[in-house]
Design an enzyme around this catalytic site. Structure first.
Site, PDB file in Angstrom:
ATOM      1  N   PRO A   1       0.819  -1.215   0.000  1.00  0.00           N
ATOM      2  CA  PRO A   1       0.000   0.000   0.000  1.00  0.00           C
ATOM      3  C   PRO A   1       0.852   1.264   0.000  1.00  0.00           C
ATOM      4  O   PRO A   1       0.332   2.363  -0.212  1.00  0.00           O
ATOM      5  CB  PRO A   1      -0.825  -0.119   1.290  1.00  0.00           C
ATOM      6  CG  PRO A   1      -0.097  -1.096   2.142  1.00  0.00           C
ATOM      7  CD  PRO A   1       0.661  -2.002   1.220  1.00  0.00           C
TER       8      PRO A   1
ATOM      9  N   GLU B   1       1.749  -8.352   8.579  1.00  0.00           N
ATOM     10  CA  GLU B   1       2.071  -6.930   8.772  1.00  0.00           C
ATOM     11  C   GLU B   1       2.895  -6.382   7.613  1.00  0.00           C
ATOM     12  O   GLU B   1       3.217  -5.193   7.586  1.00  0.00           O
ATOM     13  CB  GLU B   1       2.856  -6.723  10.081  1.00  0.00           C
ATOM     14  CG  GLU B   1       2.105  -7.119  11.327  1.00  0.00           C
ATOM     15  CD  GLU B   1       0.718  -6.501  11.393  1.00  0.00           C
ATOM     16  OE1 GLU B   1       0.616  -5.276  11.212  1.00  0.00           O
ATOM     17  OE2 GLU B   1      -0.253  -7.255  11.608  1.00  0.00           O
TER      18      GLU B   1
ATOM     19  N   ARG C   1      -4.602  -7.265 -20.643  1.00  0.00           N
ATOM     20  CA  ARG C   1      -5.546  -6.812 -21.673  1.00  0.00           C
ATOM     21  C   ARG C   1      -4.912  -5.808 -22.639  1.00  0.00           C
ATOM     22  O   ARG C   1      -5.469  -5.518 -23.690  1.00  0.00           O
ATOM     23  CB  ARG C   1      -6.843  -6.281 -21.060  1.00  0.00           C
ATOM     24  CG  ARG C   1      -6.692  -5.085 -20.183  1.00  0.00           C
ATOM     25  CD  ARG C   1      -7.943  -4.880 -19.330  1.00  0.00           C
ATOM     26  NE  ARG C   1      -9.154  -4.679 -20.117  1.00  0.00           N
ATOM     27  CZ  ARG C   1      -9.419  -3.579 -20.805  1.00  0.00           C
ATOM     28  NH1 ARG C   1      -8.554  -2.589 -20.824  1.00  0.00           N
ATOM     29  NH2 ARG C   1     -10.538  -3.470 -21.485  1.00  0.00           N
TER      30      ARG C   1
ATOM     31  N   ASP D   1     -10.756   3.048 -24.034  1.00  0.00           N
ATOM     32  CA  ASP D   1     -11.042   2.931 -22.608  1.00  0.00           C
ATOM     33  C   ASP D   1     -10.640   4.182 -21.849  1.00  0.00           C
ATOM     34  O   ASP D   1      -9.742   4.911 -22.259  1.00  0.00           O
ATOM     35  CB  ASP D   1     -10.252   1.748 -22.006  1.00  0.00           C
ATOM     36  CG  ASP D   1     -10.870   0.411 -22.363  1.00  0.00           C
ATOM     37  OD1 ASP D   1     -12.079   0.379 -22.637  1.00  0.00           O
ATOM     38  OD2 ASP D   1     -10.136  -0.588 -22.354  1.00  0.00           O
TER      39      ASP D   1
END
Ligand code: SAH
Length: 268
Positions: A90, A117, A155, A170
């Site tokens: 993150p 963690e 993709r 897109d």
């Protein structure tokens, strides 16, 4: 393109490999996904890959040795030269379409999935070439994030999407993936704008009609309408996305006109 995924849950990926785009891309040989069980690189009888954090605190942290061993074994066995070694985290740089487009030009990528963690910091500092986040929230493992990266990248690989579903229109798609001849704003390649609204049958659903222009058969008018919709909805929904885009004077005009009554951005 080869994705090497290092994980303690190789079984996690079975459903995405057996459905839809990834299944097709693998079957056609456009991509290959190699799952590596991190525990195979542990060096004790219990196949231990984690340990308590120094300094105290709850939970467990992935030890560095099995991860270094796994990545070094893959590098030694590969013929691709240098390639990204991506630690899902993150704290990494955010996965955006442009990042996926960059990865799609690589021959191989290693994806390291953390758990608990997180991962001993020496992996981020001395082993990974990239730390990558799929958004500002915390998951309990890197597997979902790795699946997102693989789908977003696969993709974009040449031949994976047929012409009919080609990715160039897109949302967020940059100029580098649009075909020749569609480089100017106002044509099909829209350089990072959100996609225009799509409709299908019926033309009238509970009184909500499909915009007339789409039924007109006038391709020039349809192209113009779609481009304007893409511009205005990008401004309304994601105004910050527009800041990075090269807008023509026509585009600026469209945005100015639309700002009157109905098109205030939805957020500052
Ligand atoms: N304590 C860590 C989070 C650990 S979450 C921190 O606050 O930074 C456990 C694992 O899930 C991470 O090692 C990472 O591999 C994965 N993960 C969690 N959230 C993620 C995200 N937004 N993007 C990518 N990977 C993520």
């Amino acid at each position: 393109m080869i994705f090497d995924v290092i994980t303690i849950f190789p079984g996690f990926f079975s459903s995405i490999l057996e459905h839809g785009l990834l299944k097709r891309a693998l079957a056609a040989g456009h991509a290959q996904i190699c799952l590596h069980d991190l525990r195979d690189y542990a060096d004790d009888r219990h196949r231990t890959v984690d340990d308590r954090p120094f300094g105290g605190g709850p939970g467990m942290v992935f030890k560095p040795e099995p991860l270094f061993r796994a990545v070094e074994a893959l590098k030694t066995a590969s013929v691709e030269g240098s390639f990204p070694i991506v630690l899902l985290s993150p704290q990494g740089r955010l996965l955006k379409q442009a990042v996926a487009e960059g990865f799609a030009r690589q021959a191989r990528i290693i994806l390291i999935c953390g758990r608990y963690e997180g991962v001993d910091e020496r992996v981020a500092e001395n082993l990974a070439t990239d730390e990558l986040s799929i958004g500002d929230y915390v998951l309990s493992g890197g597997e979902l994030a790795a699946a997102v990266v693989m789908e977003a990248v696969t993709r974009l690989l040449p031949g994976v999407l047929g012409n009919e579903e080609s990715p160039e229109q897109d949302s967020f798609t940059s100029s580098s993936t649009t075909p020749e001849g569609s480089t100017a704003l106002g044509r099909q390649g829209r350089h990072g704008l959100l996609d225009f609204p799509q409709y299908t049958r019926p033309t009238d659903f509970r009184g909500w009609r499909v915009p007339e222009v789409l039924l007109s058969g006038n391709h020039k008018a349809i192209r113009q309408w779609r481009h304007r919709q893409a511009l205005v909805r990008t401004w309304r929904k994601r105004p910050e996305v527009l800041l990075d885009l090269p807008l023509s004077s026509d585009d600026r005009q469209v945005l100015q006109e639309s700002q009157g009554s109905t098109c205030q951005p939805l957020k500052a």
